[in-house]
Design a protein around this motif. Structure first.
Motif, short mmCIF file in Angstrom:
data_model
loop_
_atom_site.label_atom_id
_atom_site.label_comp_id
_atom_site.label_asym_id
_atom_site.label_seq_id
_atom_site.Cartn_x
_atom_site.Cartn_y
_atom_site.Cartn_z
N SER A 129 -3.09 13.52 -61.17
CA SER A 129 -2.17 14.65 -61.33
C SER A 129 -1.11 14.72 -60.24
CB SER A 129 -2.95 15.96 -61.37
OG SER A 129 -3.60 16.14 -60.13
N THR A 130 -1.22 13.87 -59.20
CA THR A 130 -0.18 13.92 -58.16
C THR A 130 1.04 13.07 -58.54
OG1 THR A 130 -1.08 11.99 -56.99
CG2 THR A 130 -1.95 14.15 -56.36
N LEU A 131 0.91 12.27 -59.59
CA LEU A 131 2.04 11.44 -60.00
C LEU A 131 3.06 12.28 -60.78
CD1 LEU A 131 0.00 8.29 -61.09
CD2 LEU A 131 1.46 8.49 -59.06
N LEU A 132 4.33 12.04 -60.51
CA LEU A 132 5.36 12.89 -61.10
C LEU A 132 5.45 12.79 -62.62
CD1 LEU A 132 8.25 12.43 -58.49
CD2 LEU A 132 6.75 14.40 -58.77
N GLU A 133 5.01 11.67 -63.18
CA GLU A 133 5.07 11.54 -64.64
C GLU A 133 3.77 11.99 -65.32
OE1 GLU A 133 6.78 10.96 -67.29
OE2 GLU A 133 8.69 10.84 -66.27
N VAL B 34 10.32 19.97 -53.73
CA VAL B 34 9.68 19.77 -55.04
C VAL B 34 10.68 20.00 -56.18
CG1 VAL B 34 7.95 20.78 -56.57
CG2 VAL B 34 7.38 20.27 -54.21
N ALA B 35 11.58 20.96 -55.97
CA ALA B 35 12.57 21.26 -57.00
C ALA B 35 13.45 20.05 -57.30
CB ALA B 35 13.45 22.42 -56.55
N LEU B 36 13.61 19.21 -56.29
CA LEU B 36 14.47 18.05 -56.47
C LEU B 36 13.70 16.84 -56.99
CD1 LEU B 36 16.21 18.55 -53.07
CD2 LEU B 36 17.20 19.02 -55.29
N MET B 37 12.39 16.90 -56.91
CA MET B 37 11.59 15.74 -57.33
C MET B 37 11.21 15.82 -58.81
SD MET B 37 9.22 15.82 -53.95
CE MET B 37 8.18 14.42 -54.19
N GLU B 45 4.16 25.71 -63.34
CA GLU B 45 2.86 25.07 -63.11
C GLU B 45 3.04 23.67 -62.51
OE1 GLU B 45 0.63 24.73 -66.70
OE2 GLU B 45 -1.07 23.78 -65.68
N ASP B 46 4.00 22.91 -63.07
CA ASP B 46 4.28 21.58 -62.53
C ASP B 46 4.69 21.68 -61.06
OD1 ASP B 46 3.89 20.57 -65.06
OD2 ASP B 46 6.01 20.60 -65.58
N VAL B 47 5.53 22.66 -60.77
CA VAL B 47 6.03 22.85 -59.40
C VAL B 47 4.87 23.16 -58.46
CG1 VAL B 47 7.45 24.32 -57.93
CG2 VAL B 47 8.32 23.59 -60.14
N GLU B 48 4.01 24.08 -58.90
CA GLU B 48 2.89 24.49 -58.06
C GLU B 48 1.93 23.33 -57.79
OE1 GLU B 48 2.41 27.14 -56.30
OE2 GLU B 48 4.33 27.89 -57.04
N GLY B 55 1.01 19.42 -49.84
CA GLY B 55 0.68 20.31 -48.72
C GLY B 55 1.80 21.27 -48.38
N LEU B 56 2.65 21.56 -49.36
CA LEU B 56 3.79 22.44 -49.08
C LEU B 56 3.48 23.90 -49.34
CD1 LEU B 56 6.58 20.18 -50.60
CD2 LEU B 56 6.19 20.67 -48.19
N ASN B 57 2.25 24.18 -49.76
CA ASN B 57 1.88 25.58 -50.00
C ASN B 57 1.47 26.30 -48.72
OD1 ASN B 57 2.48 25.91 -52.64
ND2 ASN B 57 0.45 25.28 -53.38
N GLU B 58 1.26 25.51 -47.65
CA GLU B 58 0.85 26.11 -46.38
C GLU B 58 2.01 26.91 -45.79
OE1 GLU B 58 -2.12 25.90 -45.33
OE2 GLU B 58 -2.93 24.28 -46.56
#
Lengths: 515, 305
Positions: A129-133, B34-37, B45-48, B55-58
């Motif tokens: 789930s860490t993969l962008l696709e 993340v918005a740019l990736m 949900e994808d963003v979260e 580790g950007l939620n810290e």
């Protein structure tokens, strides 16, 4: 210390030449675009990575498409899904697809493609789930290997769009033995695929060099022995390189440079529609003026879509009422290449909605993300003001724009241009799903929800296509989000080559031919 | 001397810490990587999910703490864009930037020293006016505009130089000229005023009255005494050069640190931005240190302590 002007100058000049000589000797080889067997293409941004599962970047995929193969490929002219690495397929039941590979397909390192490669590749992206696709492949449950060339793809739920899914970003098949033997990091710096071109060298933010793979299973399909993708971020520099013959093709030519490319004897502008539709997304949340259909219709009728494409996009781009583009499964042709424009009726609708003295709204827009986005937003605000819609225009830097929307802080309307790499209406119409954008859009229509949910898993493809066409008509009648136009793809091309860009924004090297 | 060096080297630590905090804060508030990736139509949900995995939620302070802890072990983190060690990517680009900046600085010195001296010795003549006028114009021209103009004239119209990229010696000429112009202009003005001051000193009058040759008076007596401000400005140009490379490298598609930094800021690639700024700050501090040491040799009256 004895200083003498002439000595200082002399020593200085000698040093400059010495530095130059040393530099030239230690030089990296400079590849000229005018080399008969080398094709040079200038990109605006560098390729992101060779991890085919961990990017969502169209311009990166435009390169990968020449190095890796999917199981299936989309015919760019007919839109039909054809076999690529796959020899045949059979739907066993709603969630099981048996696929047979072509025999003897070599990877660039000499390994022969088999079912284990497919299992590794597709399970990697569907399980991590860490993969962008990942989200586009999460529907795949597992790959059951039958023999070297045969395997069954099991999906979590029925997925009628599976073939489209397997013919896009993230579906290139990787060599499992090579990766397990050397590690994934090694693969990232020495990528191996089955495509017509193989990796030679990548100097980040400078150039990527590929050479023809002589053992390509599809045969000798391309006229170019070598291909260089150069990274030239600045638009005017990219165009200057094209004009001076430094590159054969330059991508993303902005309208301000079109004349320079077209007026030059040795270059021409190659344009085609993309499947990226620019739209105005509005809030349907109760209490907002845009929740009223009459207001949304007025907003739509006030916009002269053709004027936007004529004046801001130089005649390129196609006005449309639906986000689903030609060549996409479920495309409603009657809603394409047309638009609604009636400012008089827009004024009446506003009055009927109780805004006879004018309506104040806010429009959010990104700046520099899409072709002429800021200019288009300004033109729309001008058109709206003619009918009594007073829009306050707010520009945002992209990541702030995304955060604004994700936090649900967007107000009446915002502009987005969305592509559809899957070329299936499913992907284009998921913005009408209530849950997906709750708090941001809040659009809910029970009939549409049911229709889209049913179509998403309907394995009767003819019926499914009709469901999507029906859904688009429903969306158009409700004017859920006014749609503006399909953006154009604009490339500058040298007169020494023949090239027509394709709607999917991929750069298929073998379709670029010498004149 | 050793004590001086040790003290100056120790001073680097708090400076780098402050810089790292400022850069970290600026990139943090500038936006979410993340918005740019993710694709434009990614759901919340994808963003979260991605934020979680990176580790950007810290909270900010925790993220900064983790960054500092890793920094102490020489780990600048992994680049989001490249998926590899950030410092490795940055060091990979450094030679291209040093090459460009080095040549630009060299060209500036070569042009500015003779022009500044000449302008001072011909003070208030039409030649002086031309030289000082050219210096003002050189300083006023933005790198971005100058680079594009040089490309249009020397590459597109005349075809003398390649438009962009890094390859042969010819590739470096236009970007180095672009970068050098502003610096040469500033140095010319400074050398001119410094020389004018030196030339009006008593020892110059004495030297002339002794019947020494004019060139000897100008170059040996006056110029040597004008060198201190010249050295100061030359070494202080390091930061101007770095600023210039950000623009120049982008215009000329020069694959150096400047272009990397610009792209990484756009992509909010925190690890690369931090590593780049760290390297650049270290270079600037080092250059200032060298300048201080050089003073000592040029003017024994200056005490390092």
């Amino acid at each position: 210390m004895k200083l003498n002007f002439k000595k200082v100058l002399g020593v200085s000049l000698m040093s400059v030449f010495a530095l130059g000589a040393v530099h030239s000797l230690a030089d990296v080889e400079n590849v000229s675009a005018q080399d008969d067997d080398t094709l040079t293409i200038a990109l605006g941004t560098d390729m992101v990575t060779f991890d085919i599962h961990n990017h969502v970047n169209t311009s990166t995929e435009a390169i990968h498409i020449n190095m890796f193969n999917y199981l299936f490929k989309r015919n760019v002219e007919t839109g039909e899904i054809e076999m690529d690495l796959a020899e045949s397929y059979e739907i066993i039941d709603d969630t099981s697809w048996e696929v047979t590979l072509k025999e003897g397909i070599p990877f660039h390192n000499g390994e022969i493609l088999d079912s284990e490669d497919v299992k590794y590749t597709l399970e990697r992206v569907s399980s991590d789930s860490t993969l962008l696709e990942h989200s586009n492949y999460a529907v795949i449950d597992e790959i059951e290997v039958i023999d070297d060339l045969t395997f069954i793809i099991h999906t979590e739920t029925p997925d009628p769009a599976l073939l489209n899914r397997l013919a896009r970003i993230g579906s290139g098949i990787l060599p499992v033995d090579y990766i397990e033997e050397n590690g994934f990091d090694h693969f990232l710096s020495n990528p191996v695929g089955t495509g017509p071109y193989q990796y030679v060298n990548w100097i980040r933010d400078d150039r990527l060099e590929l050479e023809k793979f002589d053992e390509y299973f599809g045969g000798d399909i391309s006229e170019w022995e070598n291909v260089t993708f150069r990274v030239i971020p600045e638009n005017s520099t990219r165009v200057s390189e094209l004009l001076t013959g430094g590159v054969d093709i330059a991508v993303n030519i902005p309208p301000s440079e079109w004349e320079r490319v077209d007026d030059n004897n040795d270059t021409y502008l190659a344009q085609t529609d993309s499947n990226r539709a620019m739209m105005i997304f509005v809030r349907h949340t109760e209490g907002w003026p845009t929740a009223d259909k009459a207001v949304r219709e007025a907003m739509d009728l006030a916009i002269d879509n053709q004027a936007i494409t004529d004046h801001l996009l130089g005649g390129a781009g196609t006005p449309t009422i639906t986000r689903v583009s030609p060549g996409t499964f479920g495309f409603a042709e009657e809603l394409s290449d047309t638009y609604n424009y009636d400012p008089e009726r827009a004024r009446e609708l506003l009055a009927e909605a109780g805004y006879e003295n004018g309506l104040d709204i806010k429009l959010h827009s990104p700046r520099g993300r899409y072709l002429q986005d800021a200019e288009i937003a300004q033109m729309i605000v001008g058109m709206w003001s003619q009918v009594g819609i007073n829009a306050e225009l707010e520009f945002h830097e992209w990541s702030n724009f995304v955060e604004l929307r994700n936090a649900g802080n967007n107000e009446d309307a915002f502009i987005l241009a969305l592509g559809n790499s899957m070329f299936d209406a499913f992907n284009a119409l998921d913005w009408y799903d209530y849950e997906r954008f709750e708090g941001q859009i809040d659009f809910y229509n029970e009939e549409l929800e049911e229709l889209l949910a049913d179509a998403a898993q309907n394995m009767d493809l003819e019926e499914r296509e009709q469901q999507y066409i029906e859904a688009q008509h429903l969306i158009a009648e409700e004017v859920v989000h006014p749609v503006l136009h399909l953006e154009s793809i604009n490339m500058g091309v040298s007169e020494r080559v023949d090239y027509t860009p394709t709607m999917d924004e991929m750069i298929y090297i073998h379709t670029i031919t010498k004149k | 001397m050793a004590k001086f060096l040790l003290r100056r080297l120790l001073q680097i630590i708090p400076v780098l810490l402050i810089i790292s905090f400022i850069v970290f804060s600026l990139v943090f508030v500038a936006g979410d990587p993340v918005a740019l990736m993710l694709p434009d139509d990614a759901s919340q949900e994808d963003v979260e999910n991605l934020r979680e995995s990176l580790g950007l939620n810290e909270p900010f302070i925790v993220q900064y703490g983790i960054y500092l802890r890793d920094l102490l072990t020489g780990d600048f983190g992994t680049s989001y864009r490249y998926g590899t060690d950030a410092l490795e990517v940055v060091l990979d680009r450094l030679p291209a930037t040093l090459e460009l900046a080095g040549l630009a600085l060299f060209l500036s010195v070569v042009v500015a020293i003779p022009l500044g001296i000449w302008s001072a010795t011909k003070r208030n003549t039409s030649m002086d006016l031309v030289a000082t006028g050219a210096a003002v114009v050189g300083k006023a021209m933005p790198n971005f505009w100058l680079g594009i103009m040089l490309i249009l004239v020397f590459s597109v119209m005349l075809g003398w130089f390649p438009v962009s990229g890094r390859g042969t010696f010819l590739h470096i000429v236009l970007p180095a000229l672009t970068l050098a112009t502003g610096i040469a202009a500033e140095m010319t003005r400074l050398i001119r005023s410094s020389m004018i001051e030196s030339l009006s000193q008593d020892y110059v009058r004495t030297a002339r009255s002794k019947g020494l040759k004019r060139n000897l008076v100008v170059y040996k007596h006056a110029f040597k005494n004008s060198l201190i401000p010249v050295i100061t400005i030359t070494f202080l140009q390091t930061s101007t050069l770095v600023g210039g490379t950000l623009i120049t490298e982008t215009v000329f598609a020069w694959p150096g640190l400047g272009q990397l930094l610009i792209q990484s800021v756009y992509a909010r690639d925190m690890a690369i931005v931090q590593a780049s700024v760290f390297i650049i700050a270290s270079l600037v501090i080092l250059m200032n240190l060298i300048a201080d040491i050089l003073y000592r040799y040029l003017d024994p009256r200056i005490k390092l302590n």
